[in-house]
Design an enzyme around this catalytic site. Structure first.
Site, PDB file in Angstrom:
ATOM      1  N   LEU A 214       7.464  10.990  -4.821  1.00  0.00           N
ATOM      2  CA  LEU A 214       6.755  10.736  -5.460  1.00  0.00           C
ATOM      3  C   LEU A 214       6.351  10.768  -6.386  1.00  0.00           C
ATOM      4  O   LEU A 214       6.063  10.428  -8.066  1.00  0.00           O
ATOM      5  CB  LEU A 214       5.293  11.316  -4.982  1.00  0.00           C
ATOM      6  CG  LEU A 214       5.227  11.557  -3.617  1.00  0.00           C
ATOM      7  CD1 LEU A 214       3.898  12.308  -3.102  1.00  0.00           C
ATOM      8  CD2 LEU A 214       4.596   9.487  -3.769  1.00  0.00           C
TER       9      LEU A 214
ATOM     10  N   TYR B 273       4.514  23.698 -19.746  1.00  0.00           N
ATOM     11  CA  TYR B 273       5.387  23.072 -19.477  1.00  0.00           C
ATOM     12  C   TYR B 273       4.955  22.464 -18.368  1.00  0.00           C
ATOM     13  O   TYR B 273       5.061  21.117 -18.481  1.00  0.00           O
ATOM     14  CB  TYR B 273       6.692  24.182 -18.849  1.00  0.00           C
ATOM     15  CG  TYR B 273       7.202  23.175 -18.212  1.00  0.00           C
ATOM     16  CD1 TYR B 273       8.529  22.511 -19.402  1.00  0.00           C
ATOM     17  CD2 TYR B 273       8.065  23.373 -16.665  1.00  0.00           C
ATOM     18  CE1 TYR B 273       9.763  22.152 -18.671  1.00  0.00           C
ATOM     19  CE2 TYR B 273       9.062  21.993 -16.673  1.00  0.00           C
ATOM     20  CZ  TYR B 273      10.001  21.728 -17.359  1.00  0.00           C
ATOM     21  OH  TYR B 273      11.037  21.047 -17.320  1.00  0.00           O
TER      22      TYR B 273
ATOM     23  N   ALA C  16      -0.175  -5.243   4.106  1.00  0.00           N
ATOM     24  CA  ALA C  16      -0.406  -5.988   4.985  1.00  0.00           C
ATOM     25  C   ALA C  16      -1.059  -5.465   5.829  1.00  0.00           C
ATOM     26  O   ALA C  16      -1.031  -3.731   5.793  1.00  0.00           O
ATOM     27  CB  ALA C  16       0.988  -5.773   5.518  1.00  0.00           C
TER      28      ALA C  16
ATOM     29  N   PHE D  28      13.547  17.506 -18.222  1.00  0.00           N
ATOM     30  CA  PHE D  28      12.792  17.895 -16.512  1.00  0.00           C
ATOM     31  C   PHE D  28      14.022  18.805 -15.909  1.00  0.00           C
ATOM     32  O   PHE D  28      13.676  19.698 -15.267  1.00  0.00           O
ATOM     33  CB  PHE D  28      12.717  16.147 -15.487  1.00  0.00           C
ATOM     34  CG  PHE D  28      12.467  16.279 -13.886  1.00  0.00           C
ATOM     35  CD1 PHE D  28      10.781  16.681 -14.452  1.00  0.00           C
ATOM     36  CD2 PHE D  28      12.956  15.764 -13.339  1.00  0.00           C
ATOM     37  CE1 PHE D  28       9.969  16.639 -13.382  1.00  0.00           C
ATOM     38  CE2 PHE D  28      12.008  16.142 -12.237  1.00  0.00           C
ATOM     39  CZ  PHE D  28      11.310  16.678 -11.958  1.00  0.00           C
TER      40      PHE D  28
ATOM     41  N   GLY E  18       1.091  -1.148   0.384  1.00  0.00           N
ATOM     42  CA  GLY E  18      -0.312   0.127  -0.139  1.00  0.00           C
ATOM     43  C   GLY E  18       0.636   1.291   0.216  1.00  0.00           C
ATOM     44  O   GLY E  18       1.181   1.590  -0.330  1.00  0.00           O
TER      45      GLY E  18
ATOM     46  N   LYS F  76       4.178  24.836  -1.148  1.00  0.00           N
ATOM     47  CA  LYS F  76       5.301  24.902  -1.299  1.00  0.00           C
ATOM     48  C   LYS F  76       5.719  25.616  -2.573  1.00  0.00           C
ATOM     49  O   LYS F  76       6.341  24.698  -3.638  1.00  0.00           O
ATOM     50  CB  LYS F  76       6.743  23.329  -1.386  1.00  0.00           C
ATOM     51  CG  LYS F  76       7.586  23.310  -1.756  1.00  0.00           C
ATOM     52  CD  LYS F  76       7.846  22.194  -2.109  1.00  0.00           C
ATOM     53  CE  LYS F  76       9.442  22.411  -2.713  1.00  0.00           C
ATOM     54  NZ  LYS F  76       9.756  20.558  -2.609  1.00  0.00           N
TER      55      LYS F  76
ATOM     56  N   ALA G 237       2.657   5.320  -2.968  1.00  0.00           N
ATOM     57  CA  ALA G 237       3.152   4.255  -4.651  1.00  0.00           C
ATOM     58  C   ALA G 237       2.094   2.599  -4.937  1.00  0.00           C
ATOM     59  O   ALA G 237       1.790   3.074  -5.975  1.00  0.00           O
ATOM     60  CB  ALA G 237       4.486   3.271  -4.180  1.00  0.00           C
TER      61      ALA G 237
END
Length: 533
Positions: free
Chosen positions: A363, A456, A40, A467, A14, A80, A17
């Site tokens: 992420l 972009y 789990a 990138f 889980g 951010k 990701a």
């Protein structure tokens, strides 16, 4: 004709990701594919915050059809607008406030989002370098070429109270809350099956393909395609597929982290609209502001400091007693699987690759890999070209980021500890060494496909292939005090173009003043977003 379509996908693990994988694949492939997550049973975790980059919403949440304000409220999120690097140029222990450099300026610089303006077919960075190297300005690169630093200093929001966007931004949030939110969304909106059980072993056919995974309670879960989101254990890719892991410690020395969560008085001191990266004796520490608290962690090399020493240095920086803190100690391996897709198994996230979170790419690696998986999605024949192209794409993504992070340490002028001296001995990969030489010669490095932020950040295919751009390299290299050896030579023949660049710099200053006069504080904006007041 035989129906070779993939009909079932099993996601092992889980977390962010695993649930990102379940949501993205279910949305992309539709109801014709059954997606199951084997996770789990949850254990208590210490929540230390997560930082991201601007394309997260466009590539992932927009794709799922989830409004920004909705997921932000659910995940304790804040904005951010940059990464602020503190004390990367001056010697000393970890310190939360900037020291003074020999020139009297505070030791901090900003890695900002958004592309640089252009002037007469060259990015503004080349004109700044010309001015700086000819003694025409001593203003730092970030404050000459971007509007955001003054907003960061004043802890202002990148959005007006009505939601109007003032500057490019990403997000801070609680990663566990994101995983919980995506779990609910996947199960309730996308009909993903959630199985809470413990993996024991996998079944393979004669080709070496996984046919099913088995669990402690006796379940056998069959599928056509298996996604490994088991984290550093790399249960399927590393242990079942036995794919070799490529160690990258010859480029990056850090292999441990100690993290904690601390309270924060938002009303009294405000909320910082940036991630802080604070240089330490044997690595660096993050500070991720959340609502009413902040997460901090010291990323260090076990070659040069111990776990206890790292915890003590971290606590000294925040003036807290180590005996009263609860720490999350993490050991990590730096590197990637040789291949992230082997036969009918694809590794996503940490099970495939990991670099320290210096530029908040954790992420990003997950959802960028999912984007590439859907782009190269197989049928049951699993033609090798699909996996080969996917593997090349994600390997390049990782290697480019590894090299960019290495430059942060290698090009820093710090040499006051064994760690910082050792970083300077590590060789650059050949391709990155060429980029450094281009920069030293005054050339732009990796020009973006467009300088329009809307296009972009709105065109992920173009952004993925482009990138880390000239803007990123200049923010870090110039911020560290590593300047080109001379200006771009052609500008010596174009004095009129250099003179005509002055209004562009003046426009940056005017826009900065406008934003400072109109932007609300981060604390005020987030209070309205989260509390409606």
């Amino acid at each position: 004709m035989d129906d070779n379509r993939i009909r079932s996908i099993l996601v092992l693990g889980g977390g962010t990701a695993g649930w990102m994988s379940a949501c993205y694949l279910s949305k992309a492939l539709g109801p014709g594919v059954e997606v199951t997550v084997l996770e789990a049973p949850s254990i208590s975790r210490i929540r230390v915050g997560e930082a991201t980059i601007p394309n997260l919403h466009k590539v992932f949440f927009d794709f799922l059809g989830i409004a920004e304000d909705e997921w932000m409220r659910e995940c304790n999120a804040s904005y951010k607008a940059a990464v602020r690097f503190v004390n990367w140029r001056t010697p000393g222990d970890g310190q939360a406030t900037p020291r003074r450099r020999p020139d009297g300026r505070p030791d901090h610089f900003d890695h900002l989002f958004g592309q640089l303006p252009e002037h007469e077919n060259l990015p503004l960075s080349q004109y700044w370098a010309h001015r700086r190297l000819n003694g025409l300005t001593d203003e730092p690169f970030d404050r000459s070429c971007y509007v955001q630093p003054e907003l960061l200093d004043r802890k202002l929001s990148p959005r007006l109270m009505d939601g109007t966007k003032l500057a490019s931004y990403a997000w801070h949030f609680d990663a566990d809350l994101v995983a919980d939110f995506l779990c609910r969304f996947a199960v309730q909106k996308l009909n993903v099956t959630h199985v809470q059980d413990v993996f024991t072993h996998a079944d393979l056919d004669q080709r070496g393909h996984i046919t099913a995974v088995n669990t402690e309670s006796g379940r056998t879960l069959a599928a056509d395609l298996f996604i490994d989101c088991s984290g550093f254990r790399s249960v399927l890719m590393g242990k079942v597929m036995q794919e070799p892991f490529l160690d990258m410690s010859k480029h990056l020395l850090n292999d441990r982290a100690v993290a904690l969560m601390l309270p924060h008085d938002d009303e009294k001191v405000g909320i910082e609209p940036y991630t802080s990266s604070l240089a330490m004796r044997s690595g660096w520490s993050w500070k991720i502001p959340l609502l009413g608290r902040f997460g901090s962690g010291y990323v260090y090399s076990s070659q040069f400091t111990s776990q206890d020493e790292a915890a003590e240095e971290l606590c000294r920086m925040w003036d807290v007693d180590p005996a009263e803190q609860t720490f999350n100690n993490v050991r990590f391996r730096v590197g990637r699987s040789r291949r992230a897709w082997v036969r009918n198994c694809v590794a996503i996230g940490v099970s495939a690759m990991f670099v320290e979170p210096l530029e908040s790419t954790g992420l990003y690696f997950s959802y960028a890999s999912l984007y590439q998986l859907v782009k190269h999605f197989p049928d049951k024949r699993f033609r090798p070209i699909l996996a080969d192209r996917f593997n090349r794409e994600v390997a390049t993504m990782y290697d480019d980021t590894r090299d960019f992070l290495q430059a942060h340490f290698s090009l820093s002028p710090r040499d006051d500890s064994e760690f910082w001296r050792a970083c300077k001995e590590l060789p650059f990969a050949d391709g990155f060494a060429e980029k450094v030489e281009m920069y030293r010669a005054g050339l732009p490095v990796e020009l973006p496909v467009t300088i329009d932020d809307g296009h972009y950040y709105g065109n992920f295919e173009a952004e993925f292939r482009n990138f880390w751009t000239n803007s990123n390299y200049y923010c870090i290299f110039a911020g560290l005090g590593f300047l080109p050896e001379h200006p771009l030579p052609v500008l010596e023949f174009r004095p009129e173009a250099v003179d005509r660049a002055e209004p562009v710099f003046a426009a940056v200053r005017r826009r900065t003043e406008e934003l400072v006069a109109t932007a609300p504080t981060m604390q005020a904006y987030l209070r309205r977003l989260h509390q409606g007041t």
